[in-house]
Design a protein around this motif. Structure first.
Motif, PDB file in Angstrom:
ATOM      1  N   ALA A  89     -12.068   4.647  11.245  1.00 36.68           N
ATOM      2  CA  ALA A  89     -10.697   4.243  10.921  1.00 36.68           C
ATOM      3  C   ALA A  89      -9.741   5.072  11.766  1.00 36.68           C
ATOM      4  CB  ALA A  89     -10.413   4.465   9.446  1.00 36.68           C
ATOM      5  N   ASN A 130     -10.784   5.411  -0.069  1.00 35.80           N
ATOM      6  CA  ASN A 130     -10.664   5.754  -1.470  1.00 35.80           C
ATOM      7  C   ASN A 130      -9.799   7.014  -1.508  1.00 35.80           C
ATOM      8  OD1 ASN A 130     -11.186   5.205  -4.157  1.00 35.80           O
ATOM      9  ND2 ASN A 130     -12.829   6.714  -4.245  1.00 35.80           N
ATOM     10  N   LEU A 145       0.839  -1.201   0.000  1.00 32.63           N
ATOM     11  CA  LEU A 145       0.000   0.000   0.000  1.00 32.63           C
ATOM     12  C   LEU A 145       0.868   1.242   0.000  1.00 32.63           C
ATOM     13  CD1 LEU A 145      -2.714   1.455   0.245  1.00 32.63           C
ATOM     14  CD2 LEU A 145      -2.511   1.202   2.715  1.00 32.63           C
ATOM     15  N   ASP A 203      -9.199  -2.043  11.112  1.00 38.44           N
ATOM     16  CA  ASP A 203      -9.449  -2.426   9.722  1.00 38.44           C
ATOM     17  C   ASP A 203     -10.010  -1.192   9.025  1.00 38.44           C
ATOM     18  OD1 ASP A 203      -8.780  -5.056  10.325  1.00 38.44           O
ATOM     19  OD2 ASP A 203     -10.859  -5.703  10.551  1.00 38.44           O
ATOM     20  N   GLN A 204      -9.623  -0.972   7.781  1.00 43.47           N
ATOM     21  CA  GLN A 204     -10.122   0.224   7.105  1.00 43.47           C
ATOM     22  C   GLN A 204     -10.084   0.094   5.596  1.00 43.47           C
ATOM     23  OE1 GLN A 204      -6.886   3.449   7.945  1.00 43.47           O
ATOM     24  NE2 GLN A 204      -7.067   2.106   9.710  1.00 43.47           N
ATOM     25  N   THR A 205     -11.011   0.802   4.978  1.00 41.51           N
ATOM     26  CA  THR A 205     -11.077   0.872   3.524  1.00 41.51           C
ATOM     27  C   THR A 205     -11.240   2.339   3.143  1.00 41.51           C
ATOM     28  OG1 THR A 205     -12.099  -1.305   3.390  1.00 41.51           O
ATOM     29  CG2 THR A 205     -12.289   0.100   1.458  1.00 41.51           C
ATOM     30  N   GLY A 258     -15.428   2.835   4.392  1.00 44.98           N
ATOM     31  CA  GLY A 258     -15.833   1.704   5.217  1.00 44.98           C
ATOM     32  C   GLY A 258     -17.024   2.057   6.094  1.00 44.98           C
ATOM     33  N   ASN A 318     -12.943   7.771   3.898  1.00 41.08           N
ATOM     34  CA  ASN A 318     -13.221   6.485   4.547  1.00 41.08           C
ATOM     35  C   ASN A 318     -14.510   5.932   3.935  1.00 41.08           C
ATOM     36  OD1 ASN A 318     -13.708   4.306   6.171  1.00 41.08           O
ATOM     37  ND2 ASN A 318     -13.846   5.454   8.079  1.00 41.08           N
ATOM     38  N   PRO A 346      -8.720   2.877  -4.557  1.00 41.17           N
ATOM     39  CA  PRO A 346      -9.203   2.306  -3.297  1.00 41.17           C
ATOM     40  C   PRO A 346      -8.098   1.491  -2.633  1.00 41.17           C
ATOM     41  CG  PRO A 346     -10.012   1.042  -5.137  1.00 41.17           C
ATOM     42  CD  PRO A 346      -9.245   2.192  -5.727  1.00 41.17           C
ATOM     43  N   ALA A 347      -8.146   1.400  -1.314  1.00 44.53           N
ATOM     44  CA  ALA A 347      -7.169   0.597  -0.575  1.00 44.53           C
ATOM     45  C   ALA A 347      -7.811   0.091   0.709  1.00 44.53           C
ATOM     46  CB  ALA A 347      -5.932   1.420  -0.252  1.00 44.53           C
ATOM     47  N   SER A 348      -7.674  -1.196   0.962  1.00 46.18           N
ATOM     48  CA  SER A 348      -8.147  -1.808   2.203  1.00 46.18           C
ATOM     49  C   SER A 348      -6.949  -2.338   2.968  1.00 46.18           C
ATOM     50  CB  SER A 348      -9.114  -2.956   1.921  1.00 46.18           C
ATOM     51  OG  SER A 348     -10.293  -2.466   1.345  1.00 46.18           O
TER      52      SER A 348
END
Length: 133
Positions: free
Chosen positions: A118, A82, A10, A78-80, A114, A112, A92-94
């Motif tokens: 986060a 853009n 990442l 945990d996070q997602t 998600g 965020n 996007p990144a998780s």
């Protein structure tokens, strides 16, 4: 080990994309994260070499376009996200809680995407020459 690999991947992806964009950006200065978005970014410690930031985003919250120095990140949840880049493209990144990542300076607008809050800690390196001594 998997978290470390995800974090490094990442960090590298964001660093490569934003390094190229730093050279292409317009003449308007892009502010650093803390001055651009104090609602999400706070300084926990700072000296002439590093700045430690605590970052918190609620579910569905987004920032504004800002920049970071070269940095390492410790993901606490945990996070997602853009990430919108200066040219308008998005990435996007998780990342799972406990992941670690490092990268070169970045310019982006994070959101965020998600369902949960986060939280992460970022160590920004201000001056690589001082850090090497």
């Amino acid at each position: 080990m998997r978290n470390l690999a995800l974090g490094v991947a990442l960090g590298m992806a964001l660093g490569i994309a934003s390094s190229a964009l730093l050279a292409q950006r317009g003449t308007a200065p892009i502010p650093d994260a803390v001055s651009a978005d104090p609602a999400h970014y706070s300084v926990s410690f700072e000296n002439d070499v590093v700045r430690l930031l605590r970052i918190k985003y609620g579910a569905s919250e987004k920032s504004v376009m800002h920049k970071h120095f070269a940095s390492c990140v410790i993901f606490l949840t945990d996070q997602t996200f853009n990430f919108t880049l200066p040219d308008g493209t998005t990435e996007p990144a998780s990342v799972p809680a406990g992941a670690l990542g490092c990268g070169d300076g970045t310019v982006h607008l994070p959101a965020n995407i998600g369902a949960d809050a986060a939280e992460f800690i970022m160590v920004e390196f201000k001056d690589r020459e001082s850090f090497r001594r």
